[in-house]
Design an enzyme around this catalytic site. Structure first.
Site, mmCIF file in Angstrom:
data_model
loop_
_atom_site.group_PDB
_atom_site.id
_atom_site.type_symbol
_atom_site.label_atom_id
_atom_site.label_comp_id
_atom_site.label_asym_id
_atom_site.label_seq_id
_atom_site.Cartn_x
_atom_site.Cartn_y
_atom_site.Cartn_z
ATOM 1 N N THR A 3 1.324 3.479 -6.783
ATOM 2 C CA THR A 3 1.708 3.894 -5.442
ATOM 3 C C THR A 3 0.976 5.198 -5.130
ATOM 4 O O THR A 3 0.101 5.619 -5.890
ATOM 5 C CB THR A 3 3.241 4.050 -5.335
ATOM 6 O OG1 THR A 3 3.599 4.292 -3.970
ATOM 7 C CG2 THR A 3 3.759 5.183 -6.199
ATOM 8 N N ASP A 46 0.858 -1.179 0.000
ATOM 9 C CA ASP A 46 0.000 0.000 0.000
ATOM 10 C C ASP A 46 0.893 1.227 0.000
ATOM 11 O O ASP A 46 1.999 1.198 0.556
ATOM 12 C CB ASP A 46 -0.902 0.009 1.236
ATOM 13 C CG ASP A 46 -1.893 1.168 1.219
ATOM 14 O OD1 ASP A 46 -2.254 1.621 0.114
ATOM 15 O OD2 ASP A 46 -2.307 1.616 2.294
ATOM 16 N N CYS A 47 0.426 2.289 -0.644
ATOM 17 C CA CYS A 47 1.116 3.571 -0.626
ATOM 18 C C CYS A 47 2.571 3.378 -1.077
ATOM 19 O O CYS A 47 2.850 2.626 -2.002
ATOM 20 C CB CYS A 47 1.004 4.173 0.773
ATOM 21 S SG CYS A 47 1.407 5.924 0.901
ATOM 22 N N VAL A 48 3.526 4.043 -0.402
ATOM 23 C CA VAL A 48 4.930 3.966 -0.830
ATOM 24 C C VAL A 48 5.598 2.656 -0.418
ATOM 25 O O VAL A 48 6.804 2.474 -0.639
ATOM 26 C CB VAL A 48 5.739 5.169 -0.318
ATOM 27 C CG1 VAL A 48 5.284 6.441 -1.005
ATOM 28 C CG2 VAL A 48 5.625 5.309 1.192
#
Length: 218
Positions: free
Chosen positions: A124, A104-106
């Site tokens: 991302t 998830d995300c970075v």
């Protein structure tokens, strides 16, 4: 699925976003399928999140069993982890055998640093897309999808956008693994029917004022 526990490992670290962990964890840990979710870290000492909450790992990198799914959260601590040989080494070891590898995300940048997204489509957090594009072996999906799933043979990669997208990514991948009936039951159990109060949660729809404010803050 049979009754054999499906083991999911979430390698946490100082500075990981709390929701990147707890949002997907809530979906993964529901009783409608046989998943065992483990928080993994370098030691069993509590790990502090940016929100000042501390999470207690279940198992260390060295003692973690083989995982069916490796799921990597994002957060500002990701910068240090990209240079942490022990963390990246754990991702490489477990990612080599886990059928499902996601983030998830970075957290996608951590998977990228470990070489686990090479040859796959991915996404991302919107502000980190240029960073992900710096890895030439990864096909970064245009715009700002909430979740991208890509499969090469038996190996599945799934990546979520920013922070709250991890919940969507968790639902999507549970649907792939356990079927739509299971994931729909989980959705109802959690009453997951988002209706955001404003339309600024996506860069494509956010007002220029809000976008500029957040971009400057980041």
């Amino acid at each position: 699925m049979d009754n054999t526990p499906f083991i999911i490992g979430m390698p946490i670290y100082p500075g990981a976003n709390l929701l990147d962990i707890t949002g997907p964890y809530q979906v993964f840990a529901t009783p409608f399928w046989h998943a065992s979710v483990k928080l993994v870290a370098a030691s069993l000492a509590p790990v502090k999140m940016p929100e000042s909450v501390k999470l207690v790992p279940d198992v260390t990198f060295d003692d973690c069993p083989p995982l069916d799914m490796l799921f990597v959260p994002g957060g500002p601590g990701q910068y240090d982890m990209m240079l942490d040989e022990r963390y990246i080494g754990f991702l490489k070891r477990q990612g080599a055998s886990a059928k499902y590898v996601g983030s998830d995300c970075v957290g996608a940048l951590l998977l990228a640093a470990a070489g686990l997204l090479d040859g796959y489509k991915a996404t991302t957090h919107w502000a980190a897309l240029p960073c992900l594009q710096s890895f030439p072996q990864i096909e970064v999906v245009p715009m700002y999808p909430r979740c991208v799933i890509d499969r090469k043979g038996d190996n599945v990669r799934f990546t979520g956008g920013g922070v709250s997208s991890g919940i969507d990514a968790a639902f999507e991948i549970v649907g792939v693994i356990a079927g739509q009936d299971t994931v729909r039951a989980i959705q109802l159990l959690l009453q997951y029917a988002p209706s955001p109060p404003f339309n600024d949660g996506d860069p494509a729809t956010a007002s220029p004022t809000v976008y500029d404010k957040v971009w400057q803050a980041m």
